[in-house]
Scaffold this active site. Sequence first.
Site, mmCIF file in Angstrom:
data_model
loop_
_atom_site.group_PDB
_atom_site.id
_atom_site.type_symbol
_atom_site.label_atom_id
_atom_site.label_comp_id
_atom_site.label_asym_id
_atom_site.label_seq_id
_atom_site.Cartn_x
_atom_site.Cartn_y
_atom_site.Cartn_z
ATOM 1 N N TRP A 1 -6.774 6.005 -8.645
ATOM 2 C CA TRP A 1 -7.273 5.649 -7.319
ATOM 3 C C TRP A 1 -6.667 6.564 -6.264
ATOM 4 O O TRP A 1 -5.454 6.653 -6.112
ATOM 5 C CB TRP A 1 -6.924 4.202 -6.983
ATOM 6 N N GLU B 1 -12.090 -7.100 -7.736
ATOM 7 C CA GLU B 1 -13.347 -7.778 -7.418
ATOM 8 C C GLU B 1 -14.552 -6.987 -7.917
ATOM 9 O O GLU B 1 -15.620 -7.567 -8.172
ATOM 10 C CB GLU B 1 -13.476 -8.044 -5.913
ATOM 11 N N HIS C 1 -1.768 -5.325 -2.064
ATOM 12 C CA HIS C 1 -1.848 -6.015 -0.775
ATOM 13 C C HIS C 1 -0.576 -6.794 -0.459
ATOM 14 O O HIS C 1 0.425 -6.205 -0.058
ATOM 15 C CB HIS C 1 -3.100 -6.889 -0.722
ATOM 16 N N ASP D 1 -9.538 -7.461 1.651
ATOM 17 C CA ASP D 1 -10.623 -6.506 1.421
ATOM 18 C C ASP D 1 -11.572 -6.920 0.302
ATOM 19 O O ASP D 1 -12.297 -6.100 -0.235
ATOM 20 C CB ASP D 1 -10.052 -5.117 1.142
ATOM 21 N N GLU E 1 -6.866 -7.585 7.856
ATOM 22 C CA GLU E 1 -6.092 -6.608 7.100
ATOM 23 C C GLU E 1 -5.895 -5.332 7.910
ATOM 24 O O GLU E 1 -4.785 -4.791 7.996
ATOM 25 C CB GLU E 1 -6.777 -6.291 5.773
#
Length: 293
Positions: free
Chosen positions: A40, A137, A158, A167, A257
């Site tokens: 990522w 997710e 997070h 998010d 956030e």
Amino acid sequence: MVKRTRYSEYKDRYANYKFELDADGILFMQCHTDGGSLVWDWKSHDDMADAFADVAGDREIKVLIHTGTGENYNADWGFMPDGSLIDPPIYQAMPGERGLWKLDEKAWYNRNLMFNVLSVDVPMISAVNGPCNIHSEVPLMGDIVLAAEDAWFQDVSHFPRGQVPGDGQHVIWNFLVGHNRGRYLLLTGKKLSAREALDWGAVAEVHPKDQLLDRAWELARDLVKRPPLTLRYTRQLFTHELKKAFLDQMNAGIGLETYAQRAFFPAGGRMEPLDRAWNDKPWSGEGEPGPQG
């Protein structure tokens, strides 16, 4: 809003997403970095939103298989396959107006990613081939979620790192496993094993790693026997309540956030929990952490 696309237009478009379309209309989507597990970074994050927009706009496909490559699904933020850091760890990465616009851009891509996945109008089989600790997710929005025995799920990027889990994690986990389990997982950074995820109802089946994709293809070949409109409209039925949940909660979550990130935004390095109070000492070697103008 997605637009009409065709396989020939996007099949070679993305460095981190490989596509193969078989004769029956089953689209095989693999996340990767240089042929290994997905690393990522900002490009792979942003490109995933665009890649799912292309998939959602392709009306010729009939079933989607979504998976990773190698050992991990995506539990490898910040390190390249040779072990080198993409970026050094920085814990006050978005000061000033330039930081504000960068945060807004990332929030925009993030919202698009959620809704582009949900805009895929064919049954989606997710094959989680290994550890998944960022944006879980995405595979969990599949209609059938399979996991390898060594897979685990975790939202380490997070709350454990000092950020609001707004998010999409706050939507999917509460939706799938209930509010008490969902907030426990997000607050503690718990590693939820594949078997626990099965017990909690987050995944449908757990398989040995070397059998995972065979099972995904077996399911896809069975699904694709149904009429194309049946496939598309059934996916629409199954995503309806989830779309409502994301519409109801996504903007507030990503807004909170992003607002909190103006005071403290960790970036780079590995995705690991903070090992001290967020304002104990400088993290990047440049200035004090905390609010900056």
